[in-house]
Design a protein around this motif. Structure first.
Motif, PDB file in Angstrom:
ATOM      1  N   GLU B 105       0.763  -1.219   0.076  1.00  0.00           N
ATOM      2  CA  GLU B 105       0.216  -0.117   0.038  1.00  0.00           C
ATOM      3  C   GLU B 105       0.916   1.222   0.145  1.00  0.00           C
ATOM      4  OE1 GLU B 105      -0.323  -2.396   1.996  1.00  0.00           O
ATOM      5  OE2 GLU B 105      -2.386  -3.225   1.837  1.00  0.00           O
ATOM      6  N   ARG B 156      -8.286   8.701  -2.054  1.00  0.00           N
ATOM      7  CA  ARG B 156      -7.510   7.545  -1.759  1.00  0.00           C
ATOM      8  C   ARG B 156      -7.224   7.286  -0.438  1.00  0.00           C
ATOM      9  NH1 ARG B 156      -3.902   5.623  -6.448  1.00  0.00           N
ATOM     10  NH2 ARG B 156      -5.547   6.872  -7.253  1.00  0.00           N
ATOM     11  N   GLU B 160      -7.714   3.865   2.519  1.00  0.00           N
ATOM     12  CA  GLU B 160      -6.535   2.667   2.531  1.00  0.00           C
ATOM     13  C   GLU B 160      -6.386   2.608   4.373  1.00  0.00           C
ATOM     14  OE1 GLU B 160      -4.309   3.330  -1.343  1.00  0.00           O
ATOM     15  OE2 GLU B 160      -3.394   3.999   0.621  1.00  0.00           O
TER      16      GLU B 160
ATOM     17  N   GLU C 112      -2.262  -1.966  -9.162  1.00  0.00           N
ATOM     18  CA  GLU C 112      -2.958  -2.062  -7.939  1.00  0.00           C
ATOM     19  C   GLU C 112      -4.022  -3.154  -7.886  1.00  0.00           C
ATOM     20  OE1 GLU C 112      -3.103   1.000  -5.062  1.00  0.00           O
ATOM     21  OE2 GLU C 112      -2.555   2.322  -6.677  1.00  0.00           O
ATOM     22  N   ASP C 116      -4.309  -6.515  -5.576  1.00  0.00           N
ATOM     23  CA  ASP C 116      -5.102  -6.579  -4.462  1.00  0.00           C
ATOM     24  C   ASP C 116      -5.901  -8.167  -4.908  1.00  0.00           C
ATOM     25  OD1 ASP C 116      -4.724  -4.152  -3.420  1.00  0.00           O
ATOM     26  OD2 ASP C 116      -6.370  -3.202  -4.347  1.00  0.00           O
ATOM     27  N   ASN C 142      -7.524  -6.330   5.906  1.00  0.00           N
ATOM     28  CA  ASN C 142      -7.390  -5.030   5.017  1.00  0.00           C
ATOM     29  C   ASN C 142      -6.863  -5.430   3.518  1.00  0.00           C
ATOM     30  OD1 ASN C 142      -4.443  -5.864   5.539  1.00  0.00           O
ATOM     31  ND2 ASN C 142      -3.737  -4.115   5.906  1.00  0.00           N
ATOM     32  N   ASP C 143      -6.206  -6.732   3.332  1.00  0.00           N
ATOM     33  CA  ASP C 143      -6.348  -7.134   1.994  1.00  0.00           C
ATOM     34  C   ASP C 143      -7.703  -7.288   1.288  1.00  0.00           C
ATOM     35  OD1 ASP C 143      -3.577  -7.107   1.702  1.00  0.00           O
ATOM     36  OD2 ASP C 143      -3.447  -9.176   2.351  1.00  0.00           O
ATOM     37  N   ALA C 146      -9.092  -3.996   0.495  1.00  0.00           N
ATOM     38  CA  ALA C 146      -8.375  -3.213  -0.716  1.00  0.00           C
ATOM     39  C   ALA C 146      -8.883  -3.885  -1.742  1.00  0.00           C
ATOM     40  CB  ALA C 146      -6.916  -3.590  -0.564  1.00  0.00           C
ATOM     41  N   ARG C 149     -12.629  -2.638  -3.102  1.00  0.00           N
ATOM     42  CA  ARG C 149     -12.794  -1.102  -3.472  1.00  0.00           C
ATOM     43  C   ARG C 149     -12.996  -1.005  -4.951  1.00  0.00           C
ATOM     44  NH1 ARG C 149      -6.637   1.174  -3.633  1.00  0.00           N
ATOM     45  NH2 ARG C 149      -5.720  -0.829  -3.915  1.00  0.00           N
TER      46      ARG C 149
END
Lengths: 86, 160, 160, 86
Positions: B105, B156, B160, C112, C116, C142-143, C146, C149
Motif C-alpha cells: 500500500e 484515496r 486505505e 494495484e 489486490d 485489510n487485503d 483493498a 474497493r
C-alpha cells in the motif's frame, strides 16, 4: 528597490527573448502580480510574454509562490508556464 | 532509509536503480517502479523528440522536498527519483520513481504521489518536436486533478 | 497487446520482464512494476523461509481471468504477472506485476487492481517457517478491504 | 450421486491428512455447505478440518463458489483456507 535577478523558462523565455536579466523595479512594485504588470509595460516582447498573467507561474528564490506574494527581499524570481514534467 | 534524487541528461537503467534499493536487505516487502517513456506520437501525430527544459537550481530541491514529504506520509524504506532533461527520442526513458516499503500500500501510494507531483509541481517543461515544428506541451487539467487528491482528506488515502 | 501469466518455482528477473514488454515499442508511455519480496521477519519474529502452496490447475486460470478483466477496465498495452510457488527465502522475489499503458493512471490502477486480487482471490497459501515451527499465514482483513474497493462504483476509480 | 474428486489445500489438507480423494456423497447432499457438513461426520480428522466451515473457501471445477452453490454436475471440488498469495 535593489537589483533583482529574473529568470524565464519555456515559452515565457522565448517571448521575452532572453533566459535571464537583472532588473530594478520601482518601490511601488510590491507583489509578483505587480512585477508581471510592470514587466509587461517594458516592450512588445514583454507585453506578449505577460499578456495573460493568470497562466504564468512564479518562484521566488526557487520556491513556488502565488501572484499575491510580496517580492520584498527576493534575490531571484522565475517566471514560467505551468509545469509539464514527469 | 535511502533516498536518491538525480537530474541527468543521459539515459538511466531502471532495473539497476531498483536493484540498488533492495540489495542485501530483508526488510523490504514491496517495490514499485514507475518508468515514464517518450511516446512516438502525441494526439495521433508522430513526434521526432521531446526536449525537456528545467530550472536547474530549483528542480532538484523541489523533488527532494516531495521525497521528504512522501517519507513523512508513508513508512518507506527507500525512494529513488531520476528525471532526465534535454532531448529525448521516442522509446527513451524520461522519468523513474522507485519506492520500497514493507507493504504494498505504502509503496504504491508514494509512487503515485511522487508522479502526480512531478507532473504538476516539478519545474520541467516539455517541448514537442514534430513535422509541425516545435511546440510547448500544454499542462493537463487531469494532472492537476490527480495532484489535488493528495491535499484533501477524502479520496484515496481515506480508503486505505 | 501482450499478456503473460506464469507460475514457477524458480526466481524471476523483474527487470528483464519489464524490458520484454516495452522493447521496440513507442506507444507505451508508462510502465509500472510491482515486485513482492519475502521479508526476513513477520510481526517482528525472524523467519527462515516462506513456502507457497498453490492449486495448480486453478491458479493460472484465475490470474489470467484477472488480467483479462484489467484489460477490459483500462487501456493497457501489456501485462505480465509471475507468481512463484514452493520455498522462498528472505530477500527472494515472490510475485511480479508489470503493466504498460500510454498513460500512468491506467498503469498504476491496473497494477494495484491485480495485486489486490492476487492477495485475496488467487489460490495460493503462505506458510511461514521460523523458530516457532511452520505456521500458515492468516488472511488479512485489510487485503480484503483493498480488493473490495474495485467492486464499488465509489472510491479510487471515481476520483480518476 | 456419481464419484466426485475432492482436493484439499493448506491447513485443510493437513487436518484431513490427504491432498485429494474420490467420494460419493448421498443424493441429499446438494450444496457445498451440505458437502462440508457431510465430510465433517466422516471422522475426527474431517471434524477438525471442517469445524468452522465459515472460514473455509471452496472452488468447483476451479472456480470460486459460495457455500450455498449446488454441487450437481461438479467433477472436482476443492476446499481451502482464505487465500494468502501475492
Amino acid at each position: 528597490m535593489s537589483t533583482l535577478k529574473l529568470i524565464y523558462f519555456a515559452w515565457v523565455r522565448e517571448r521575452v527573448g532572453k533566459a535571464e536579466e537583472d532588473v530594478a523595479p520601482p518601490a511601488n512594485v510590491a507583489t509578483v502580480a505587480e512585477l508581471m504588470a510592470w514587466l509587461a509595460r517594458r516592450g512588445d516582447e514583454y507585453a506578449h510574454a505577460f499578456e495573460n498573467p493568470k497562466v504564468i507561474r512564479a518562484a521566488i528564490d526557487r520556491n513556488h509562490v502565488r501572484a499575491d506574494t510580496a517580492i520584498k527581499g527576493a534575490r531571484e524570481i522565475a517566471f514560467f508556464p505551468p509545469m509539464t514534467g514527469g | 532509509m535511502s533516498n536518491t534524487v538525480r537530474l541527468q541528461a543521459g539515459e538511466f537503467d531502471a532495473a539497476a536503480e531498483a536493484a540498488l534499493l533492495t540489495r542485501g536487505r530483508t526488510d523490504i516487502g514491496a517495490v514499485v517502479t514507475f518508468t515514464g517513456i517518450c511516446r512516438g506520437a502525441e494526439s495521433g501525430e508522430p513526434i521526432a523528440a521531446l526536449t525537456l527544459e528545467h530550472y536547474p537550481g530549483m528542480a532538484e530541491a523541489e523533488i527532494a522536498r516531495h521525497v521528504e514529504e512522501a517519507n513523512a506520509r508513508w513508512p518507506l524504506l527507500g525512494v529513488t527519483v531520476i528525471h532526465r532533461h534535454g532531448r529525448i527520442e521516442p522509446g527513451e526513458n524520461i522519468v523513474l520513481v522507485v519506492t520500497a516499503s514493507s507493504h504494498r500500500e505504502a509503496a504504491f501510494a508514494a509512487a503515485e504521489f511522487l508522479m502526480d507531483y512531478l507532473k504538476t509541481r516539478a519545474p520541467f517543461w516539455k517541448q514537442v518536436e514534430s513535422a509541425a515544428g516545435k511546440n510547448w506541451v500544454d499542462a493537463k487539467s487531469n494532472d492537476d486533478a490527480a495532484a489535488e487528491r493528495w491535499t484533501k482528506p477524502s479520496g484515496r488515502e481515506a480508503a486505505e
